[in-house]
Design a protein around this motif. Structure first.
Motif, short mmCIF file in Angstrom:
data_model
loop_
_atom_site.label_atom_id
_atom_site.label_comp_id
_atom_site.label_asym_id
_atom_site.label_seq_id
_atom_site.Cartn_x
_atom_site.Cartn_y
_atom_site.Cartn_z
N ILE A 14 0.82 -1.22 0.00
CA ILE A 14 0.00 0.00 0.00
C ILE A 14 0.85 1.27 0.00
CG2 ILE A 14 -1.69 1.30 1.38
CD1 ILE A 14 -2.99 -1.28 2.13
N SER A 15 1.99 1.21 0.69
CA SER A 15 2.76 2.45 0.87
C SER A 15 3.14 3.14 -0.45
CB SER A 15 4.00 2.20 1.73
OG SER A 15 4.82 1.25 1.16
N PRO A 16 3.52 2.42 -1.53
CA PRO A 16 3.84 3.15 -2.77
C PRO A 16 2.63 3.88 -3.34
CG PRO A 16 4.70 0.92 -2.87
CD PRO A 16 3.81 0.99 -1.68
N ASP A 17 1.45 3.29 -3.22
CA ASP A 17 0.23 3.94 -3.72
C ASP A 17 -0.04 5.23 -2.96
OD1 ASP A 17 -0.08 1.91 -5.48
OD2 ASP A 17 -1.54 0.82 -4.28
N LEU A 18 0.17 5.18 -1.65
CA LEU A 18 -0.08 6.37 -0.84
C LEU A 18 1.01 7.42 -1.04
CD1 LEU A 18 -1.27 4.76 2.51
CD2 LEU A 18 -2.66 6.01 0.88
N ALA A 19 2.25 6.94 -1.10
CA ALA A 19 3.37 7.88 -1.22
C ALA A 19 3.33 8.62 -2.55
CB ALA A 19 4.68 7.14 -1.06
N ASN A 20 2.85 7.94 -3.60
CA ASN A 20 2.83 8.57 -4.93
C ASN A 20 1.44 9.06 -5.32
OD1 ASN A 20 5.66 7.98 -5.57
ND2 ASN A 20 4.98 5.86 -5.50
N ASN A 21 0.56 9.19 -4.35
CA ASN A 21 -0.82 9.65 -4.60
C ASN A 21 -1.52 8.82 -5.67
OD1 ASN A 21 -0.58 11.74 -2.71
ND2 ASN A 21 0.47 13.00 -4.23
N GLY A 22 -1.27 7.52 -5.64
CA GLY A 22 -1.85 6.66 -6.68
C GLY A 22 -3.18 6.05 -6.29
N LEU A 23 -3.59 6.26 -5.05
CA LEU A 23 -4.81 5.61 -4.58
C LEU A 23 -6.04 6.10 -5.34
CD1 LEU A 23 -5.36 3.49 -2.46
CD2 LEU A 23 -5.88 5.30 -0.85
N SER A 24 -6.02 7.39 -5.68
CA SER A 24 -7.18 7.95 -6.41
C SER A 24 -7.35 7.27 -7.76
CB SER A 24 -6.99 9.44 -6.62
OG SER A 24 -6.17 9.98 -5.67
N LEU A 25 -6.25 6.83 -8.33
CA LEU A 25 -6.33 6.18 -9.63
C LEU A 25 -7.07 4.84 -9.54
CD1 LEU A 25 -2.73 6.89 -10.94
CD2 LEU A 25 -4.84 8.07 -11.54
N TYR A 26 -6.92 4.18 -8.41
CA TYR A 26 -7.68 2.94 -8.19
C TYR A 26 -9.14 3.27 -7.93
CZ TYR A 26 -3.50 0.03 -7.48
OH TYR A 26 -2.34 -0.66 -7.64
N LEU A 27 -9.33 4.21 -7.00
CA LEU A 27 -10.69 4.44 -6.52
C LEU A 27 -11.54 5.25 -7.51
CD1 LEU A 27 -9.91 5.11 -2.75
CD2 LEU A 27 -10.53 2.99 -3.86
N ALA A 28 -10.90 5.83 -8.54
CA ALA A 28 -11.67 6.52 -9.58
C ALA A 28 -12.34 5.50 -10.51
CB ALA A 28 -10.74 7.41 -10.39
N ARG A 29 -11.89 4.27 -10.43
CA ARG A 29 -12.49 3.21 -11.25
C ARG A 29 -13.58 2.49 -10.45
NH1 ARG A 29 -7.72 4.50 -12.86
NH2 ARG A 29 -7.04 4.12 -14.99
N PRO A 30 -14.33 1.62 -11.09
CA PRO A 30 -15.37 0.92 -10.32
C PRO A 30 -14.74 -0.08 -9.35
CG PRO A 30 -15.34 0.15 -12.59
CD PRO A 30 -14.38 1.27 -12.51
N PHE A 31 -14.17 0.46 -8.31
CA PHE A 31 -13.35 -0.35 -7.40
C PHE A 31 -13.44 0.29 -6.02
CE2 PHE A 31 -9.16 -2.31 -6.37
CZ PHE A 31 -9.43 -3.56 -6.84
N SER A 32 -14.08 -0.40 -5.10
CA SER A 32 -14.30 0.23 -3.79
C SER A 32 -13.07 0.11 -2.90
CB SER A 32 -15.50 -0.43 -3.10
OG SER A 32 -15.16 -1.73 -2.75
N ARG A 33 -13.11 0.79 -1.75
CA ARG A 33 -11.99 0.72 -0.80
C ARG A 33 -11.83 -0.71 -0.27
NH1 ARG A 33 -14.04 4.73 3.48
NH2 ARG A 33 -12.13 4.29 4.59
N VAL A 34 -12.99 -1.34 -0.03
CA VAL A 34 -12.95 -2.72 0.49
C VAL A 34 -12.30 -3.64 -0.54
CG1 VAL A 34 -14.38 -4.65 1.27
CG2 VAL A 34 -14.95 -2.32 1.93
N GLU A 35 -12.71 -3.44 -1.81
CA GLU A 35 -12.14 -4.28 -2.87
C GLU A 35 -10.64 -4.05 -3.00
OE1 GLU A 35 -15.51 -5.14 -6.22
OE2 GLU A 35 -14.92 -3.05 -5.91
N TYR A 36 -10.24 -2.79 -2.83
CA TYR A 36 -8.81 -2.46 -2.89
C TYR A 36 -8.05 -3.21 -1.80
CZ TYR A 36 -4.53 0.28 -2.44
OH TYR A 36 -3.21 0.65 -2.33
N VAL A 37 -8.58 -3.13 -0.58
CA VAL A 37 -7.91 -3.81 0.55
C VAL A 37 -7.92 -5.32 0.34
CG1 VAL A 37 -8.02 -4.27 3.04
CG2 VAL A 37 -8.36 -1.96 2.20
#
Lengths: 273, 300
Positions: free
Chosen positions: B108-131
């Motif tokens: 998870i840390s690279p996604d957070l450090a590089n502000n990449g989380l929004s790229l996942y969550l902008a798609r039809p992909f929930s936080r639970v699905e991400y985890v």
């Protein structure tokens, strides 16, 4: 060593202290240092209220076990790992190391400054932690504890524990500085070192001596046996004498620092990798 | 097309299935792991213990092999019992901790450090699905190391020993399965929570060890200083070990756990407290994840 070099080391050290000492990032290291003090404090407060049937001698053995199994195997090891491996690797990750490399300073002095800063922080954290834990543990005995400290072996034991803590910071600090400098993930190297140090009681005499913990344990004033069921596997070895353990550890640390300095001198940065 | 018509229009085509979307994360993660020679070798090396265990089971049931090795009486030397399977689970779980400490912090840390989380969550992909997607990487790896080889060994022993052995020792299989899953959930959540909160990977990995080994030392210190057993509540390995022994043996305890996961005899604390301790740890990890896994972060 010229005055300029000393000033440069001092400047690096000041910068590193600002970055390393008491930063939010190191919260878990402060917890590691504070935990045994809290336990000792709790013991003091609880033992004052409830009369416990134990002696000063028993408490000194308990502290010896705490020192070997918690300080040496846990908080000192992981604390120095967190502090020292971060000195170079942390800057690589933050992409700030080139600022140092662009300054007119010898790389050896940079290594020395960073190491001195790490050492200062680790000593400032762990020596008070050890001393306070020791002093608070038997505080509930009142005058008997004061007598143990002043007329008994108490102060001498405390001195030995402080010396071992200092040497642990020096030795592990040098190991982890090199790990942080040479490996992309210092965790792998640290895990190998940790397993090796953990296996120390079970290794043959010759291999035992290729570790930091063997020399540190030799300097501890109270011997702590390996607990069962692992005790049957432990190999008994004569402890290293003081005149071998202290200079030996300092020499190993110096060799590692020289190696780190040479590596820094030849080092090139490529943040992209 | 006129410029005024070039406004945002959501994608209206067919979506891939939820499971397929979930598996995107482990697919890329495994590709990355495969590139690390150290991790590949380490992962393969973890199968050494089950392999040796399988050989022991096979040799024990093969009279000609015993005769060939001239150890006809060795059949009783190693018993295939609760200690055998508990040791397997203990050893494999300890190895999986090392693997999780190397693999987990990079999730998870690279996604957070590089502000990449929004790229996942902008798609039809929930936080639970991400985890769950991130967690599945560790779940699959640790499953391959723990309950899958454990159950295969159980089946091998059952096949060679006979149906009655399997029926008599079904508790071992259930202990292996549920014990492994308790460990898998705990380690995976711990690794992800630390990965989310500690951006520097080696520090997050070190914290995994700290939480596991240093808490054990901390617990032992509390026990020694306060002359109590309740310090064991602070030891993750003790809590897991106690629950494993219960799952494997029920009330009739003959062992005290295995490898690092031990609950020494005479130092027991009630089982309910062990469960409560583990559940509290899991809930804390979930809370830590919920705090950090957000599409937008407010920076003050």
């Amino acid at each position: 060593m010229s005055a300029l070099w000393m000033r440069q080391i001092g400047a690096v050290m000041r910068l590193e202290l600002k970055r390393t000492a008491f930063s939010k990032r190191g919260w878990w290291i402060y917890c590691l240092a504070a935990a045994p003090v809290l336990i000792s404090l709790m013991h003091w407060l609880m033992a004052r209220r409830l009369s416990r049937n134990h002696t000063v001698g028993e408490d000194s053995v308990v502290f010896a076990a705490m020192f070997v199994w918690f300080f040496m195997r846990g908080s000192l090891f992981f604390g120095t790992m967190g502090l020292f491996s971060n000195l170079f690797r942390g800057e690589m990750l933050e992409k700030t190391l080139h600022y140092y490399f662009l300054t007119p300073i010898r790389r050896e002095l940079l290594v020395a400054g960073k190491y001195a800063a790490g050492l200062a922080v680790s000593l400032a954290l762990f020596i008070p932690s050890v001393a306070l834990s020791f002093l608070l543990l038997g505080r509930h005995f009142g005058p008997a504890w004061t007598d143990y400290l002043t007329h008994g072996p108490g102060l001498s034991q405390l001195g030995s524990y402080v010396l071992v803590t200092t040497l642990a910071c020096v030795g592990y600090g040098a190991v982890f500085l090199v790990c942080g400098q040479l490996t992309r993930n210092p965790m792998i190297a640290a895990a190998v070192v940790w397993v090796w140090e953990g296996l120390n009681p079970f290794l043959p005499s010759l291999l035992k001596k290729v570790s930091v913990v063997f020399y540190l344990r030799s300097l501890c004033p109270v011997e702590v046996p390996v607990p069962p069921p692992f005790s049957i596997l432990a190999v008994e070895t004569d402890p290293s004498p003081f005149w071998v353990a202290v200079p030996g550890l300092l020499t190993v640390a110096l060799i590692l620092l020289i190696y780190a300095a040479v590596s820094a001198r030849q080092g090139e940065i490529s943040y992209g990798e | 097309m006129a410029v005024y018509k070039k406004t945002y229009r959501p994608y209206e085509g067919a979506l891939t299935g939820p499971l397929a979307r979930l598996l995107v994360i482990p697919r890329y993660a495994f590709e990355e792991l495969h590139r690390s020679r150290f991790l590949s070798v380490f992962f393969l090396a973890t199968f050494l213990y089950p392999l040796i265990s399988a050989l022991i089971i096979y040799v024990q049931h093969n009279t000609s092999a015993l005769q060939l090795l001239n150890v006809q009486n060795a059949r009783g030397l190693i018993s295939i019992n609760v200690t055998f399977f508990l040791s397997l689970l203990g050893w494999q779980s300890a190895m999986s901790l090392f693997l999780a400490a190397f693999v987990g912090p990079g999730q998870i840390s690279p996604d957070l450090a590089n502000n990449g989380l929004s790229l996942y969550l902008a798609r039809p992909f929930s936080r639970v699905e991400y985890v769950l997607g991130k967690m599945s990487v560790l779940v699959i790896l640790i499953s391959l190391m723990t309950w899958i080889p454990g159950l295969l060994l159980f089946l091998l022993q059952g096949y060679l020993e006979g149906w009655s052995w399997m029926a008599d020792n079904v508790r071992l299989a259930s202990g292996l399965f549920f014990g492994s899953w308790i460990w898998i959930v705990l380690v995976s959540l711990l690794a992800l929570a630390l990965s989310a909160w500690v951006k520097w990977k080696p520090a997050a990995g070190a914290l995994m060890f700290v939480l596991f080994f240093v808490t054990s030392a901390f617990a032992a210190t509390i026990n020694a200083v306060q002359r109590t057993h309740w310090g064991n509540l602070a030891s993750v390995s003790y809590l897991v070990g106690t629950i494993w022994v219960q799952l494997f043996e029920g009330a009739n305890k003959t062992t005290n756990g295995a490898v690092f996961f031990r609950s020494p005899i005479g130092e027991e604390i009630p089982l309910g407290y062990c469960w409560a301790g583990l559940i509290a740890l899991v809930l804390m990890c979930l809370y830590m994840l919920a705090r950090k896994i957000r599409g937008a972060e407010v920076v003050r």
